[in-house]
Write a protein that holds these residues in place. Structure first.
Motif, PDB file in Angstrom:
ATOM      1  N   TYR A 345      -0.775 -12.187 -28.519  1.00 34.66           N
ATOM      2  CA  TYR A 345      -0.560 -11.253 -27.368  1.00 34.66           C
ATOM      3  C   TYR A 345       0.641 -11.641 -26.504  1.00 34.66           C
ATOM      4  CZ  TYR A 345      -2.105  -8.865 -22.970  1.00 34.66           C
ATOM      5  OH  TYR A 345      -1.976  -8.156 -22.006  1.00 34.66           O
ATOM      6  N   ARG A 387      -8.632  -6.525 -24.899  1.00 35.14           N
ATOM      7  CA  ARG A 387      -8.260  -5.144 -25.097  1.00 35.14           C
ATOM      8  C   ARG A 387      -7.249  -4.825 -26.131  1.00 35.14           C
ATOM      9  NH1 ARG A 387      -8.745  -5.131 -19.643  1.00 35.14           N
ATOM     10  NH2 ARG A 387      -6.104  -5.230 -19.514  1.00 35.14           N
ATOM     11  N   TRP A 388      -6.523  -5.545 -26.540  1.00 38.07           N
ATOM     12  CA  TRP A 388      -5.132  -5.446 -27.047  1.00 38.07           C
ATOM     13  C   TRP A 388      -5.580  -5.545 -28.795  1.00 38.07           C
ATOM     14  CZ3 TRP A 388      -2.778  -9.440 -30.098  1.00 38.07           C
ATOM     15  CH2 TRP A 388      -1.616  -9.268 -30.731  1.00 38.07           C
ATOM     16  N   SER A 391      -6.065  -2.679 -30.787  1.00 37.92           N
ATOM     17  CA  SER A 391      -5.080  -1.748 -31.073  1.00 37.92           C
ATOM     18  C   SER A 391      -4.433  -1.611 -32.323  1.00 37.92           C
ATOM     19  CB  SER A 391      -3.806  -1.803 -29.838  1.00 37.92           C
ATOM     20  OG  SER A 391      -3.274  -3.089 -30.244  1.00 37.92           O
ATOM     21  N   GLU A 392      -3.662  -0.539 -32.584  1.00 45.96           N
ATOM     22  CA  GLU A 392      -2.921  -0.674 -34.069  1.00 45.96           C
ATOM     23  C   GLU A 392      -1.819  -1.641 -33.906  1.00 45.96           C
ATOM     24  OE1 GLU A 392      -1.664   3.117 -34.712  1.00 45.96           O
ATOM     25  OE2 GLU A 392      -3.586   4.176 -34.981  1.00 45.96           O
ATOM     26  N   ASN A 393      -1.234  -2.147 -33.045  1.00 42.65           N
ATOM     27  CA  ASN A 393      -0.230  -3.056 -32.873  1.00 42.65           C
ATOM     28  C   ASN A 393      -0.597  -4.258 -33.276  1.00 42.65           C
ATOM     29  OD1 ASN A 393       2.566  -3.295 -32.326  1.00 42.65           O
ATOM     30  ND2 ASN A 393       1.941  -3.989 -30.205  1.00 42.65           N
ATOM     31  N   THR A 419       2.263  -3.388 -24.074  1.00 43.66           N
ATOM     32  CA  THR A 419       1.308  -3.033 -24.613  1.00 43.66           C
ATOM     33  C   THR A 419       0.629  -1.715 -24.180  1.00 43.66           C
ATOM     34  OG1 THR A 419      -0.250  -4.363 -23.535  1.00 43.66           O
ATOM     35  CG2 THR A 419       0.922  -5.175 -25.729  1.00 43.66           C
ATOM     36  N   TRP A 420       0.937  -1.375 -23.024  1.00 44.78           N
ATOM     37  CA  TRP A 420       0.371  -0.200 -22.247  1.00 44.78           C
ATOM     38  C   TRP A 420       1.225   1.015 -22.404  1.00 44.78           C
ATOM     39  CZ3 TRP A 420      -4.359  -1.336 -23.057  1.00 44.78           C
ATOM     40  CH2 TRP A 420      -4.783  -2.452 -22.882  1.00 44.78           C
ATOM     41  N   LEU A 422       2.025   2.764 -24.528  1.00 49.11           N
ATOM     42  CA  LEU A 422       1.390   3.837 -25.432  1.00 49.11           C
ATOM     43  C   LEU A 422       0.586   4.922 -24.885  1.00 49.11           C
ATOM     44  CD1 LEU A 422       0.479   1.454 -28.359  1.00 49.11           C
ATOM     45  CD2 LEU A 422       2.272   2.829 -28.287  1.00 49.11           C
ATOM     46  N   SER A 423       0.153   4.705 -23.541  1.00 50.65           N
ATOM     47  CA  SER A 423      -0.539   5.701 -22.996  1.00 50.65           C
ATOM     48  C   SER A 423      -0.217   7.126 -22.929  1.00 50.65           C
ATOM     49  CB  SER A 423      -1.169   5.169 -21.657  1.00 50.65           C
ATOM     50  OG  SER A 423       0.045   4.868 -20.618  1.00 50.65           O
TER      51      SER A 423
END
Length: 514
Positions: A345, A387-388, A391-393, A419-420, A422-423
């Motif tokens: 992460y 949360r991460w 995610s697809e990442n 990582t955020w 993408l929102s």
């Protein structure tokens, strides 16, 4: 080959044995004293079939003893690990108890040779007057290091002499030397040659060498096939882990082989390269564990599923629980997966360069270094990671190793909230369906009148439509609207003609009746 190898060890052992190796030996938790050990013999045990033929075992003397005269029939020595070496000499016949005898002992790392003078009575055993025996007790101020060559020479006044040599080591195994990274890495295996292990660790060593500019030396003694670091059965001073003093002064790290041997050695290597930066920095165990797994030339994507399962079940570890690696194997597997994921992460957040900058510990504590590297408080790490991982990442990042030609991870230049970003994507993809043109409402209203070709139909009524229908554009809306208007005019005109004709017919019929 072994002679050349051992000649290089003393300089490291005496002058360059780093504090890293000492700290590693002191803190090793896997070392336990075996209650019963095999009885040592004066003849070497045959080497297992897996031993590489070109490697020479170092358990017993590597040279044939040199004997002059006729009185001494045989001579030899054995190591009572770790505190003594026993020298013996078999005589062809007994000698007078007062016969002068000298034993000279020298080693590659001795500060001075050891000379023992006495008479035959001082060396003879109680049950056999024809055997001379001397047990030399190792003294710290004049002690050999592991794999030192110790030479000895018996001399009897009548002119007979016998000389030989013995390797100072744990004599329960035949040790195979394997060097890598231009001598920076030495693996001593107890009877097994591991080419892939050496290759992977060399990649790790060279990567850290390039990153840090340092070249520490590592020497591992790998105990395999159930053998554990311990004292010889007839050792007199072995108490607890007293044998670890030998490893410490020799610069060796004893390791018990397991399925995770490669990872165990990687931890020591990573710790050794970054040890100067860890002093008083409160570096947590999870960081060392996760970084070591990442730096090995093999990805572990299966750990993502383990962490996802634990998160769904509410069984992930807190930040405080991640400070120290648990002892229980079941808890350790989940803990290891989370430690690796937390480092992945961080990699996703600040990139490869940022990750290695954090490893250098630029601030006085790990928490402060983390804040500097990521721009986030350390307490936000686990919530962000939990949360991460969904995610697809995350699936792509878990498959990354630092040895890939092009690592698909942004460098340290992006902001910590990478990582955020993408929102905004949902609003961009939804805009074609949520932005109707102004004419769509008026174009779709005419079809709400439903004309029929029958004159008996009830007057048309307006059918209200939902906002979702009105806001959903249909393909070819303009074409269908123009065709409908033409049809409506045709139908209305035809209906009026029929209605007029019917009225004329009714009027004519009424006139006839009159």
């Amino acid at each position: 080959m072994i002679t050349l190898l051992l000649a290089a060890i003393p300089a490291f052992a005496q002058d360059n044995a780093t504090s890293t190796a000492q700290a590693a030996t002191e803190s090793i938790r896997t070392l336990t004293v075996m209650p019963v050990l095999p009885t040592l013999t004066d003849t070497p045990t045959p080497a297992p079939p897996t031993v590489v033929p070109t490697q020479v075992p170092t358990r017993m003397p590597t040279a044939t003893p040199q004997i002059t005269g006729e009185l001494i029939a045989d001579t030899g020595a054995r190591v009572i690990f770790p505190d003594a070496v026993e020298f013996f000499s078999r005589l062809a016949e007994s000698v007078d108890a007062g016969t002068p005898i000298r034993l000279e002992i020298a080693g590659e790392n001795f500060s001075e040779p050891v000379v023992v003078d006495g008479t035959a009575a001082d060396f003879q055993t109680e049950d056999d007057a024809a055997q001379l025996l001397y047990r030399w007790r190792v003294e710290l101020e004049n002690a050999p290091v592991l794999f030192d060559t110790i030479t000895y020479r018996w001399a009897i006044s009548v002119g007979d002499t016998a000389s030989g040599e013995v390797k100072f080591t744990d004599s329960r195994a035949e040790w195979i030397a394997q060097r890598a990274a231009d001598g920076g890495l030495l693996l001593m295996h107890s009877g097994r040659h591991r080419a892939r292990l050496s290759s992977n660790l060399e990649q790790l060593y060279r990567l850290l060498q390039d990153l840090t500019g340092e070249s520490p030396r590592f020497q591992f003694m790998i105990y395999e096939d159930g053998l554990r670091p311990a004292c010889s059965e007839d050792s007199e001073i072995c108490q607890g882990d007293a044998y670890s003093d030998v490893y410490r002064r020799s610069g060796y790290i004893p390791v018990i082989a397991s399925e995770a041997l490669e990872l165990d050695l990687a931890r020591w290597i990573v710790l050794g390269f970054y040890a100067p930066n860890r002093a008083d920095a409160n570096v947590p165990d999870w960081w060392l564990e996760g970084l070591s797994r990442f730096l090995l030339p093999m990805a572990t994507p299966q750990m993502l599923l383990a962490s996802q399962t634990a998160e769904r079940a509410g069984q992930t570890f807190t930040l405080e629980e991640m400070l120290m690696r648990p002892e229980a194997p079941i808890s350790r597997r989940q803990w290891d997966a989370q430690a690796y994921g937390m480092v992945m992460y961080i990699l996703n957040t600040i990139g490869r360069d940022g990750l290695f900058m954090l490893a250098e510990m630029p601030e006085s504590t790990f928490a402060e270094s983390y804040l500097l590297a990521t721009g986030q408080d350390i307490n936000t790490l686990i919530p962000g990671w939990s949360r991460w991982i969904f995610s697809e990442n995350a699936a792509a990042v878990y498959g990354i190793t630092p040895y890939m030609a092009d690592t698909p991870i942004p460098s340290a230049t992006p902001t910590p909230t990478l990582t955020w970003t993408l929102s905004p994507t949902p609003t961009l993809t939804a805009s074609p369906t949520l932005t109707p043109t102004p004419d769509l409402r008026t174009q779709t209203e005419p079809p709400t009148i439903t004309p029929m070709p029958s004159a008996t139909d009830s007057p048309p009524t307006a059918t209200p439509r939902s906002i979702n229908v009105l806001l959903t554009p249909e393909p070819q809306a303009s074409n269908s609207a123009s065709i409908g208007e033409s049809d409506i005019r045709t139908i209305v005109g035809g209906t009026l003609v029929l209605l007029i004709a019917a009225l004329v017919a009714l009027f004519a019929l009424s006139m006839r009746r009159k």
